[in-house]
Motif scaffolding. Structure first.
Motif, short mmCIF file in Angstrom:
data_model
loop_
_atom_site.label_atom_id
_atom_site.label_comp_id
_atom_site.label_asym_id
_atom_site.label_seq_id
_atom_site.Cartn_x
_atom_site.Cartn_y
_atom_site.Cartn_z
N ALA A 99 0.84 -1.21 0.00
CA ALA A 99 0.00 0.00 0.00
C ALA A 99 0.87 1.25 0.00
O ALA A 99 0.61 2.20 -0.74
N ARG A 100 1.92 1.26 0.83
CA ARG A 100 2.84 2.40 0.85
C ARG A 100 3.48 2.63 -0.51
O ARG A 100 3.56 3.77 -1.00
N LEU A 101 3.97 1.56 -1.13
CA LEU A 101 4.61 1.68 -2.44
C LEU A 101 3.64 2.16 -3.50
O LEU A 101 3.99 2.97 -4.36
N TYR A 102 2.41 1.66 -3.46
CA TYR A 102 1.38 2.10 -4.41
C TYR A 102 1.13 3.59 -4.27
O TYR A 102 1.10 4.33 -5.26
N ILE A 103 0.94 4.05 -3.04
CA ILE A 103 0.67 5.47 -2.80
C ILE A 103 1.86 6.32 -3.24
O ILE A 103 1.68 7.36 -3.89
N GLN A 104 3.06 5.87 -2.93
CA GLN A 104 4.27 6.59 -3.34
C GLN A 104 4.36 6.69 -4.86
O GLN A 104 4.62 7.75 -5.42
N ARG A 105 4.10 5.59 -5.55
CA ARG A 105 4.16 5.57 -7.02
C ARG A 105 3.09 6.49 -7.62
O ARG A 105 3.36 7.24 -8.56
N GLN A 106 1.90 6.47 -7.06
CA GLN A 106 0.83 7.35 -7.57
C GLN A 106 1.21 8.82 -7.37
O GLN A 106 0.96 9.65 -8.25
N CYS A 107 1.83 9.14 -6.25
CA CYS A 107 2.26 10.52 -6.00
C CYS A 107 3.35 10.92 -7.00
O CYS A 107 3.34 12.06 -7.51
N GLN A 108 4.27 10.02 -7.28
CA GLN A 108 5.32 10.31 -8.26
C GLN A 108 4.74 10.56 -9.64
O GLN A 108 5.14 11.50 -10.33
N TRP A 109 3.79 9.72 -10.06
CA TRP A 109 3.14 9.92 -11.36
C TRP A 109 2.41 11.25 -11.38
O TRP A 109 2.45 11.99 -12.37
N ASN A 110 1.71 11.56 -10.30
CA ASN A 110 0.97 12.82 -10.22
C ASN A 110 1.94 14.01 -10.35
O ASN A 110 1.67 14.95 -11.10
N ASP A 111 3.06 13.95 -9.64
CA ASP A 111 4.06 15.01 -9.72
C ASP A 111 4.61 15.13 -11.14
O ASP A 111 4.80 16.24 -11.65
N LEU A 112 4.85 14.00 -11.79
CA LEU A 112 5.38 14.01 -13.15
C LEU A 112 4.38 14.64 -14.13
O LEU A 112 4.76 15.47 -14.97
N PHE A 113 3.12 14.28 -14.02
CA PHE A 113 2.10 14.87 -14.89
C PHE A 113 1.94 16.37 -14.63
O PHE A 113 1.77 17.15 -15.58
N GLN A 114 2.02 16.78 -13.37
CA GLN A 114 1.94 18.21 -13.07
C GLN A 114 3.12 18.96 -13.68
O GLN A 114 2.96 20.06 -14.22
N LEU A 115 4.31 18.36 -13.61
CA LEU A 115 5.49 18.96 -14.22
C LEU A 115 5.31 19.09 -15.73
O LEU A 115 5.59 20.14 -16.32
N GLY A 116 4.83 18.02 -16.36
CA GLY A 116 4.56 18.05 -17.79
C GLY A 116 3.56 19.12 -18.17
O GLY A 116 3.76 19.85 -19.15
N ASP A 117 2.50 19.23 -17.39
CA ASP A 117 1.50 20.27 -17.65
C ASP A 117 2.11 21.67 -17.52
O ASP A 117 1.86 22.54 -18.36
N ARG A 118 2.92 21.86 -16.49
CA ARG A 118 3.54 23.17 -16.26
C ARG A 118 4.49 23.53 -17.40
O ARG A 118 4.44 24.65 -17.94
N ILE A 119 5.32 22.57 -17.81
CA ILE A 119 6.27 22.83 -18.89
C ILE A 119 5.54 23.10 -20.20
O ILE A 119 5.89 24.02 -20.94
N SER A 120 4.52 22.30 -20.48
CA SER A 120 3.79 22.51 -21.74
C SER A 120 3.08 23.87 -21.75
O SER A 120 3.01 24.52 -22.79
N GLN A 121 2.60 24.32 -20.61
CA GLN A 121 1.97 25.64 -20.54
C GLN A 121 3.01 26.75 -20.70
O GLN A 121 2.79 27.71 -21.43
#
Length: 83
Positions: A37-59
């Motif tokens: 469960a910890r690893l799943y939550i950590q991985r989801q947070c990392q993906w979320n951070d990555l997508f936010q970074l991608g959105d910010r850069i693309s904007q």
């Protein structure tokens, strides 16, 4: 930190795999599921951070979806050519 007991339903086959893995790693079933469960939550947070970074850069660079798709296609082609 306090703990709370919860009931979770698993298919027999998944529970068998959980128990095999726990035994192989000398852990309890609960320990293994907590870590999963910890690893799943950590991985989801990392993906979320990555997508936010991608959105910010693309904007910031005013990139369109088409621009990003073209770059992905070019990078994949380059990777295939380099193999």
């Amino acid at each position: 930190m306090s703990t709370v007991t919860v009931n979770i339903s698993f298919q027999d086959s998944l529970l068998t795999e959980i128990d095999k893995t726990a035994k192989r790693e000398h852990r309890s079933r609960s320990e293994l599921i907590r870590e999963a469960a910890r690893l799943y939550i950590q991985r989801q947070c990392q993906w979320n951070d990555l997508f936010q970074l991608g959105d910010r850069i693309s904007q910031e660079q005013q990139l369109t979806v088409k621009d990003i798709e073209k770059e992905i296609t070019a990078t994949r082609k380059k990777n295939v050519d380099n193999q």
